[in-house]
Design an enzyme around this catalytic site. Structure first.
Site, short mmCIF file in Angstrom:
data_model
loop_
_atom_site.label_atom_id
_atom_site.label_comp_id
_atom_site.label_asym_id
_atom_site.label_seq_id
_atom_site.Cartn_x
_atom_site.Cartn_y
_atom_site.Cartn_z
N MET A 83 0.91 -1.36 0.55
CA MET A 83 -0.13 0.04 -0.18
C MET A 83 0.52 1.72 0.11
O MET A 83 0.52 2.12 -0.55
CB MET A 83 -0.53 0.09 0.79
CG MET A 83 -1.89 0.94 1.40
SD MET A 83 -2.55 1.19 2.82
CE MET A 83 -3.59 2.70 2.79
N HIS A 168 -10.55 -1.89 1.65
CA HIS A 168 -11.02 -2.92 0.62
C HIS A 168 -11.33 -3.78 1.43
O HIS A 168 -11.09 -3.96 2.67
CB HIS A 168 -10.38 -3.53 -0.22
CG HIS A 168 -9.03 -2.99 0.10
ND1 HIS A 168 -8.48 -4.80 1.27
CD2 HIS A 168 -7.93 -2.72 0.81
CE1 HIS A 168 -7.14 -3.83 1.70
NE2 HIS A 168 -6.70 -2.78 1.48
N TYR A 614 40.30 -17.66 25.55
CA TYR A 614 39.27 -17.18 24.57
C TYR A 614 40.01 -15.43 24.70
O TYR A 614 40.08 -15.43 26.28
CB TYR A 614 38.47 -16.91 24.30
CG TYR A 614 37.42 -18.60 24.11
CD1 TYR A 614 37.21 -18.72 23.59
CD2 TYR A 614 37.07 -19.49 25.16
CE1 TYR A 614 36.74 -20.45 22.99
CE2 TYR A 614 36.89 -20.21 25.84
CZ TYR A 614 35.94 -20.91 23.89
OH TYR A 614 35.32 -21.71 24.44
N HIS A 694 31.65 -18.27 17.96
CA HIS A 694 30.81 -17.04 19.22
C HIS A 694 30.43 -15.42 17.63
O HIS A 694 30.90 -14.51 17.95
CB HIS A 694 31.53 -16.97 19.94
CG HIS A 694 31.31 -17.93 20.33
ND1 HIS A 694 32.23 -17.90 22.12
CD2 HIS A 694 30.56 -19.24 20.69
CE1 HIS A 694 31.79 -19.16 22.29
NE2 HIS A 694 30.81 -20.14 21.52
N ASN A 737 30.74 -16.91 25.86
CA ASN A 737 29.60 -17.94 25.25
C ASN A 737 28.71 -16.86 24.65
O ASN A 737 27.46 -16.77 25.60
CB ASN A 737 29.79 -18.91 25.53
CG ASN A 737 31.03 -20.25 25.54
OD1 ASN A 737 32.02 -19.33 26.73
ND2 ASN A 737 31.30 -20.81 24.96
C1 FAD Z 1 29.30 -25.59 17.56
C2 FAD Z 1 29.20 -24.36 18.14
C3 FAD Z 1 29.13 -24.43 19.41
C4 FAD Z 1 28.43 -23.42 20.31
N1 FAD Z 1 28.34 -23.18 21.66
C5 FAD Z 1 28.04 -21.67 21.95
C6 FAD Z 1 28.08 -22.55 23.41
O1 FAD Z 1 27.98 -23.18 24.12
N2 FAD Z 1 27.07 -21.33 24.44
C7 FAD Z 1 26.86 -19.71 23.87
O2 FAD Z 1 26.32 -18.79 24.47
N3 FAD Z 1 26.84 -20.25 22.40
C8 FAD Z 1 27.61 -20.96 21.45
N4 FAD Z 1 27.44 -21.01 20.52
C9 FAD Z 1 26.73 -19.37 20.02
C10 FAD Z 1 25.83 -19.50 19.62
O3 FAD Z 1 25.16 -21.23 19.11
C11 FAD Z 1 25.22 -18.74 18.52
O4 FAD Z 1 25.74 -17.57 18.80
C12 FAD Z 1 24.01 -18.39 18.32
O5 FAD Z 1 22.87 -19.93 18.17
C13 FAD Z 1 23.98 -17.08 17.31
O6 FAD Z 1 21.94 -17.58 17.57
P1 FAD Z 1 21.69 -16.77 15.73
O7 FAD Z 1 20.12 -16.29 16.26
O8 FAD Z 1 21.53 -15.13 15.99
O9 FAD Z 1 21.36 -17.72 14.51
P2 FAD Z 1 21.32 -19.16 14.59
O10 FAD Z 1 20.98 -19.79 16.33
O11 FAD Z 1 22.43 -19.28 13.61
O12 FAD Z 1 19.85 -19.48 14.37
C14 FAD Z 1 20.49 -18.95 12.23
C15 FAD Z 1 18.82 -19.58 12.45
O13 FAD Z 1 18.17 -19.23 10.90
C16 FAD Z 1 17.80 -20.08 9.97
N5 FAD Z 1 18.25 -19.70 8.53
C17 FAD Z 1 19.49 -19.44 7.81
N6 FAD Z 1 19.58 -19.42 7.26
C18 FAD Z 1 18.41 -19.04 6.44
C19 FAD Z 1 17.29 -19.00 5.34
N7 FAD Z 1 18.34 -19.00 4.79
N8 FAD Z 1 15.52 -19.35 5.11
C20 FAD Z 1 15.10 -19.46 6.53
N9 FAD Z 1 15.45 -19.92 7.44
C21 FAD Z 1 17.60 -19.69 7.82
C22 FAD Z 1 18.75 -21.32 10.14
O14 FAD Z 1 18.34 -22.80 10.44
C23 FAD Z 1 19.22 -21.49 11.60
O15 FAD Z 1 17.83 -22.25 12.65
C24 FAD Z 1 28.02 -22.21 19.21
C25 FAD Z 1 27.40 -22.56 18.25
C26 FAD Z 1 28.50 -23.72 17.36
C27 FAD Z 1 28.12 -23.44 15.87
#
Ligand code: FAD
Ligand code: NAG
Ligand code: NAG
Ligand code: NAG
Ligand code: NAG
Ligand code: NAG
Ligand code: NAG
Ligand code: NAG
Ligand code: NAG
Length: 760
Positions: A83, A168, A614, A694, A737
C-alpha cells in the site's frame, strides 16, 4: 529502468480465462496480456508493456485491464503490491461507464489522488488509459508481486473519481514475471492507438487460454515474517505473537529435540524419546557424526540449520550478561545500556544451572579440582558465575548451562512452546528464504524456495507488515546481499548467479551498507594437560555408540549423571590492560578430554584434559563475512589477530594461566610441550582452529549507515520495514559464549520493534 505504468478498464463480465501470473489473450481486444484471473471474485488483471529498451514517454507507460463482474462495487490493482508508496488504480461502475482514478498512499490512511499520472481512454474500448510518471516503479525486467483489491461496499460519491471509500473488503497477491510482459513496439503502439489483435505471443511458453489447468497459488500475508528459528528468531517470534501480531516464522531446517518431533538419537536411547539434541553429554559427538545433517551446508563454518539454530547443537554454556556486554565500549548505542529488564525476562523464562544433573550432584569433576588449584595460586576467587555476572576479573566457577531437567532446554523448550500454542503464530520448517522482495525501501514480502506458500514462493506482508531477519551471522548477510543490500562487490556476485541474479532489484535500488564488515569472533587457543586424577572420559568418543553402561542407564532412568551435562566443567575470566590503553578480557573453559595432542613425549591418553583460552570483550581485531561465487557464506577476512595487540594480550594471558602449573602436583602441559614456546605455539597455530563459533558484528547496530547496518531500533538503514535480530547485530565481542546475552538482546530488540511507530 524507470517506472512506466498505464491502465485501461473494461466494464465487461468476462469468463475466467487465465492462469495465475501467466499470459492470456483478451477475447475482446485480442491483446496478449500478462496477469491473472483471481478465482474468488472472478476479476482478471492484466498488463502489457512496450519493449524493455523503450525510451522517452513510451518507457513510462503500459496498457492494463481490470475485468471485473459488474456487481463489483469497486476494485483496484497495485502493481507494486504494497500500500505505501505504491500506485493504486481504483475503478468502479457508475451510470453506464467506468469511473477511475490513480491513488497513492504515503501512510496507512485513505490513498489520495495522485498527481502526475495521466489516464487516457483506449479508443477501441472507450475506457481510460493511464500514463504515469513518478518516483515509483514496477520492476519491469524481473519478477514482482502485484496485488488486487476488491470491495463489496460502494464508494462514497460514485460520480467523483476522487471519491473517498472504505478499506477494501478483500485483497490478494500474486506473482508475475514482469520481464515477460513486453510486446514489440509495433504491436504496443497499435493497441495504444486503439487497434486490436495481431499480437504475437512474447514468449514460447504457451498458456491455455480457455480452461485453468491448476488452481492459482494464493499466499497468506503476515504482519511479521521472521526468518530463522535460532535464539534470535524464536524470542522475536514469541514476543511478536504475544503482542497480538500475526507472525510467520520460517526455518530452513527441521526438528531437533524430541519435543519438536525430532527422532535422531543413539541406539542406546531408542524408545526413550531422547534425541542427540536432547542429551547434553552428546555435545562432542556433533563434530564426529557420520551424518551431520544439522550443519548448514552452504556456510563455510559451523552453523546449526535446524529448529533452535545454534542453540540445538551448541555446548549450551550460558552466561547472564555483565553490563559491559551492552556498553558503548563494545559498540552499543547508549540507548541499549539498560539491559536489566530484558536480561530479567530471559532469566525468568530460562534459568541457568551449574549442576544440570536432575539429582543435583556434579559428575566427572576432577578437572574442576585441578583448575581451582591452578587458579587459586594466581589469586582467583571461586564464585557461582551467574550470581555475579559483573565479576569477571580473577573469577572462576562451575560451568553454567541452560539445560532443563537434564536435557537441552534453550529457547526451543521455552519461547517456542509459548509461541506455538497461539493461533496467530505459524511455524514453517524446511522453508529456505532466498531474499526479501522489495520496492525501494519498502519490503513487500520474502521469496522462499517453497512455491506452495505463495506465487513463485513469495509470501507477502500485510499492509504495514515487517520482515525480521534472524538467520544468524552468516546467513542474514547473505539474504541481504541477495536482496540488493550490502557492498556492491557482494551484490555483483549475486547478479552473476544465474538463479539469484534475476531476483535482485534494479541496480538503482541497491542499498549500500557495510553488511559483513566489522565481524568479530573470540580467538581461542587450546592447552592440553595430563593429571593423574583426571578421567579423560575417552574424549567423549564412546558416548554415541558405546557409552559406559552405568552412565547411559543412569541417564535413561532419570536424566542424571555424567551425560546430563556437556563436556565443560569449569570457566574463568581475567582482565588485561594493554599498550593501546584498552582493557581486554580472557576467558577459560576447561573440560575432560582433548581434540588433538602434539608432543614429542609419551603421555597417558586416559588423563588428558583441555583448557581453551579465549580473548573476549575489548578485542580490536575485525574480519569480514561475505559470499563466494557459489553464494556460500564464509569469512572473507578472518577476524582473529588482525590487530597484533590482541595476540600480545592472549600470549600474556596464556603464560599467566600456565604460571602455576608447577604448583599443582602431577600436572603436566603436553600441548604445547616444553620444546615449544608459547609465543611460537600461538604464532604457528592453525588460523582455522582459532575459530570459536561465536561470530558477531556482520550486521552491526549503530547510529550511522556508514559504520553500521541496523539502527538503534534494529531496522536496516535506508529501508522502511526490514529488521535484523540475531547475533549479527552485536557490535563487539561479549564477555562469554554469546547466546545468553544474545537472548537478552533479542528481548530488547523486539521490544524496540514493537514500540516503533508505523508497524502493524
Ligand atoms: C558448534 C557451536 C558451539 C557453540 N557453543 C556455544 C555455547 O556453548 N554457548 C553459547 O552461548 N554459544 C555457543 N555457540 C554460539 C551460539 O550458538 C550462537 O551465537 C547462536 O546460536 C546465534 O544465534 P542466532 O539466532 O544469531 O543464529 P542461529 O542460531 O545460527 O540461528 C539461525 C537460524 O536461521 C536458520 N536459517 C538460516 N538461513 C536461513 C534461510 N535462508 N531461510 C530460513 N532459515 C534460515 C538456521 O537454520 C537457524 O535455525 C556455539 C555455536 C556453534 C556453532
Ligand atoms: C494473537 O495472540 C494473542 C495471544 O494469544 C492474542 O491476545 C491476540 O488477540 C491474537 N491476535 C490475533 C490477531 O489473533
Ligand atoms: C516425547 O517427549 C515430548 C516432550 O519432550 C513429548 O511432547 C512427546 O509427546 C513425546 N513423544 C513420545 C512419542 O513419547
Ligand atoms: C608456586 O610455586 C612457586 C615455585 O614453583 C612458588 O614460588 C610459589 O610461591 C607457589 N605459589 C603458590 C601460591 O603456592
Ligand atoms: C527448501 O529448502 C530446504 C532447506 O534446504 C529443503 O529442506 C526443502 O526441501 C526445500 N523445499 C523445496 C520445496 O524445495
Ligand atoms: C593411565 O591412566 C589411567 C587412568 O588414570 C591409569 O589407570 C593407567 O594405569 C595409566 N597408565 C599408565 C601406563 O600409567
Ligand atoms: C620436558 O618435558 C618432559 C616430559 O614431560 C620431561 O621429561 C622433561 O624433563 C622436560 N624438560 C624440561 C627441560 O623441563
Ligand atoms: C555514534 O556512535 C559512535 C560509536 O559507535 C559514537 O562515538 C558517537 O558519539 C555516536 N553519535 C551519536 C550522535 O550518538
Ligand atoms: C518507545 O518509544 C518512545 C517514543 O517513540 C520512546 O520515548 C521510548 O523510550 C520507547 N520505549 C522503549 C522501551 O524503547
Amino acid at each position: 529502468m524507470l517506472p512506466k505504468l498505464l491502465l485501461s478498464l473494461l466494464p465487461l463480465v468476462v469468463p475466467v480465462l487465465s492462469q495465475a501470473g501467466a499470459q492470456y489473450v483478451d477475447p475482446d481486444n485480442g491483446i496478449p496480456f500478462w496477469g491473472l484471473t483471481e478465482p474468488v471474485h472472478g476479476m482478471t488483471l492484466g498488463w502489457i508493456f512496450p519493449p524493455l529498451d523503450s525510451t522517452g514517454s513510451l518507457a513510462n507507460e503500459f496498457i492494463g485491464e481490470i475485468v471485473a463482474p459488474i456487481d463489483t462495487l469497486w476494485a483496484g490493482v497495485s502493481p507494486g503490491g504494497q500500500m505505501l508508496q505504491n500506485l493504486l488504480l481504483v475503478a468502479w461502475p457508475y451510470d453506464g461507464s467506468i469511473v477511475r482514478s490513480a491513488r497513492y498512499a504515503t501512510d496507512y490512511v485513505q490513498p489520495l489522488a495522485m498527481s502526475g499520472p495521466v489516464l487516457t481512454d483506449l479508443p477501441s474500448t472507450k475506457v481510460p488509459k493511464l500514463r504515469y510518471t513518478g518516483t515509483n516503479s514496477i520492476p519491469v525486467n524481473t519478477f514482482g508481486v502485484p496485488a488486487w483489491v476488491f470491495s463489496s461496499i460502494g464508494v462514497d460519491t460514485p460520480a467523483d473519481p476522487q471519491s473517498t471509500f472504505q478499506e477494501h473488503t478483500d485483497f490478494g497477491f500474486f506473482g508475475l514475471d514482469w520481464s515477460q510482459a513486453h510486446a514489440s513496439a509495433d504491436d504496443y503502439n497499435n493497441w495504444a492507438a486503439g487497434g486490436t489483435g495481431g499480437g504475437t505471443p512474447t514468449t514460447t511458453i504457451s498458456t491455455p487460454t480457455t480452461t485453468p489447468t491448476q488452481p492459482p497459488v494464493t499466499a497468506t500475508p503476515y504482519d511479521y515474517i521472521v526468518v530463522g528459528a535460532g535464539p534470535g528468531g524464536l524470542i522475536t517470534a514469541d514476543r511478536l505473537s504475544e503482542a497480538g501480531k500475526s507472525v510467520l516464522l520460517l526455518e530452513r531446517g527441521g526438528p531437533s529435540t524430541a519435543q519438536t518431533g525430532g527422532t535422531y538419537g543413539p541406539t542406546w536411547a531408542q524408545g526413550h524419546n531422547l534425541t542427540k539434541f536432547d542429551i547434553p553429554g552428546l555435545f562432542e559427538t556433533m563434530f564426529t557424526d557420520s551424518n551431520p545433517f544439522w550443519w548448514c551446508k552452504d556456510v563455510n563454518s559451523f552453523a546449526g540449520c535446524l529448529l533452535g539454530g545454534g542453540t540445538s547443537i551448541n555446548g549450551a554454556l550460558y552466561w547472564i550478561p555483565p553490563d559491559s556486554d551492552f556498553s558503548p565500549y563494545v559498540g552499543w548505542p547508549t540507548s541499549w545500556g539498560n539491559h536489566g529488564p530484558y536480561t530479567a525476562k530471559v532469566k525468568s523464562r530460562l534459568p541457568s544451572t551449574d549442576h544440570p544433573s536432575t539429582d543435583g550432584k556434579r559428575y566427572l569433576e576432577q578437572v574442576s579440582t585441578v583448575v581451582s588449584q591452578l587458579l587459586n595460586a594466581q589469586g582467583y576467587t571461586q564464585i557461582t558465575i551467574n550470581d555475579n555476572p559483573d565479576f569477571k576479573d580473577h573469577s572462576y566457577g562451575y560451568s553454567a548451562y541452560d539445560f532443563l531437567n537434564g536435557k537441552r532446554g534453550g529457547p526451543v523448550a521455552t519461547y517456542l512452546q509459548t509461541a506455538k500454542i497461539r493461533k496467530n503464530f505459524t511455524l514453517k520448517q524446511y522453508v529456505y528464504v532466498l531474499n526479501v522482495v522489495r520496492n525501494g525501501a519498502q519490503i513487500t514480502g520474502v521469496k522462499t524456495n517453497d512455491t506452495s506458500l505463495g506465487p513463485d514462493g513469495v509470501i507477502p506482508l500485510t499492509s504495514k507488515g515487517r520482515v525480521i531477519l534472524s538467520a544468524g551471522s552468516f546467513a542474514t548477510p547473505r539474504i541481504l546481499f541477495r536482496s540488493g543490500i550490502g557492498p556492491s562487490d557482494m551484490i555483483n556476485l549475486v547478479q552473476n548467479d544465474a538463479t539469484a541474479g534475476p531476483n535482485l532489484p534494479p541496480q538503482n535500488q541497491w542499498i549500500n551498507l557495510p553488511v559483513g564488515m566489522n565481524v568479530q569472533d573470540n580467538p581461542s587457543i587450546n592447552l592440553v594437560f595430563t593429571h593423574p586424577s583426571v578421567d579423560a572420559y575417552d574424549n567423549w568418543a564412546q558416548v554415541w555408540a558405546n557409552p559406559r553402561p552405568a552412565d547411559s542407564s543412569q541417564y535413561l532412568k532419570d536424566q542424571s549423571g555424567v551425560l546430563s551435562q556437556a563436556s565443560p566443567r569449569m570457566n574463568f575470566w581475567r582482565a588485561y590492560g594493554a599498550s593501546d590503553q584498552r582493557t581486554r578480557y580472557l576467558q577459560g573453559t576447561a573440560r575432560p578430554g582433548a581434540a588433538s595432542v602434539t608432543t614429542v613425549y609419551p603421555y597417558n591418553a586416559s588423563q588428558i584434559w583441555t583448557i581453551t583460552v579465549y580473548l573476549s570483550t575489548g578485542i580490536t581485531s575485525r574480519g569480514r563475512i561475505g559470499i563466494d561465487a557459489a553464494l556460500t557464506a564464509r569469512a572473507l577476512v578472518n577476524p582473529w589477530f588482525t590487530d597484533p595487540v590482541d595476540k600480545q594480550v592472549l600470549i600474556q594471558g596464556i603464560n599467566d594461566v600456565l604460571s602455576t602449573v608447577r604448583n599443582v602436583s602431577g600436572l603436566t602441559l603436553i600441548t604445547p610441550d616444553n620444546t615449544t614456546t608459547i609465543t611460537d605455539y600461538v604464532n604457528n597455530y592453525d588460523p582455522g582452529s582459532l575459530n570459536s563459533n561465536h561470530w558477531v558484528g556482520s550486521c552491526s547496530i549503530g547510529n550511522s549507515s556508514s559504520t553500521a547496518v541496523v539502527d538503534q531500533n534494529t531496522k536496516v538503514f535506508n529501508t522502511n520495514n526490514l529488521f535484523v535480530i540475531d547475533a549479527s547485530i552485536i557490535p563487539g565481542m561479549p564477555m562469554g559464549n554469546p547466546h545468553g546475552m544474545l537472548m537478552s538482546a533479542a528481548e530488547q530488540g523486539v521490544a524496540k520493534v514493537l514500540n516503533l511507530t508505523g508497524g502493524p
